[in-house]
Design a protein around this motif. Sequence first.
Motif, PDB file in Angstrom:
ATOM      1  N   HIS A   1       0.827  -1.213   0.000  1.00 58.89           N
ATOM      2  CA  HIS A   1       0.000   0.000   0.000  1.00 58.89           C
ATOM      3  C   HIS A   1       0.861   1.263   0.000  1.00 58.89           C
TER       4      HIS A   1
ATOM      5  N   ASN B   1       1.820   3.801  -3.516  1.00 66.53           N
ATOM      6  CA  ASN B   1       1.439   5.216  -3.501  1.00 66.53           C
ATOM      7  C   ASN B   1       2.651   6.109  -3.699  1.00 66.53           C
TER       8      ASN B   1
ATOM      9  N   THR C   1      -4.349   6.019  -3.341  1.00 64.65           N
ATOM     10  CA  THR C   1      -5.375   5.406  -2.502  1.00 64.65           C
ATOM     11  C   THR C   1      -5.098   5.714  -1.033  1.00 64.65           C
TER      12      THR C   1
ATOM     13  N   THR D   1      -6.209   0.098  -2.437  1.00 59.29           N
ATOM     14  CA  THR D   1      -5.011  -0.234  -3.218  1.00 59.29           C
ATOM     15  C   THR D   1      -5.197  -1.552  -3.959  1.00 59.29           C
TER      16      THR D   1
END
Length: 223
Positions: free
Chosen positions: A149, A153, A160, A166
């Motif tokens: 995650h 990003n 997200t 994600t």
Amino acid sequence: MRTVAELDAIHDALAAVAAQTQAPIMDLVAAQTRDPWCVLLGTILSARTRDAVTAEAVRRLLPRAPTPEALAALPVEEIERLIRPVGFFHAKARHLAALPAVLRDRFGGRLPDTVEALCELPGVGRKTANLVVAIGFGKPAICVDTHVHRINNLLGVVRTKTPLETEMALRRRLPQRLWIPWNTLFVTFGQTLCKPVGPRCGACPVARFCKGPARKPKAPRAP
């Protein structure tokens, strides 16, 4: 968002990192056996637990519980003794003790091979379910933990706010051929180079894609 060529470049760069480092715990388990039952037990034990501790607990538990029927014969106190000191071992022991009955009553004693069905099992969330589907059954699935995650990003692969967002974004954007290796590569990368605290940005092979604080231009000093 990243193009397919950029996603392939990220994959190849992180694969080179992973080839030189120790794999995450579940790939170590999978290297010994692709048995979905083994992968399930190991993944349940691994939550919030260091890899080395999980590995030892797996080595103690699996010989005593190689099948759901064998696990059902173990009292919860014995399961606790076998898996301690994994994180939350009391709760995990209760989940494991309840697992064979749920498998029998809902799935005829067979371990299901879909994320949705696996999430009906005690102690199993989407992260665990996706890993069992991908590693245990060899079916396309995307396991998202904090490393996956956070770093996706940072690299601009997704934008997200939660691991579930994600996972769904990656399902839409990643070529399916990248689904299974994506977790392994990002977990390894997050444990070795792109750490949440003290990341080794100077050694990062995908720095050109990174949107993290270390990549932002520094403000000029006041005269």
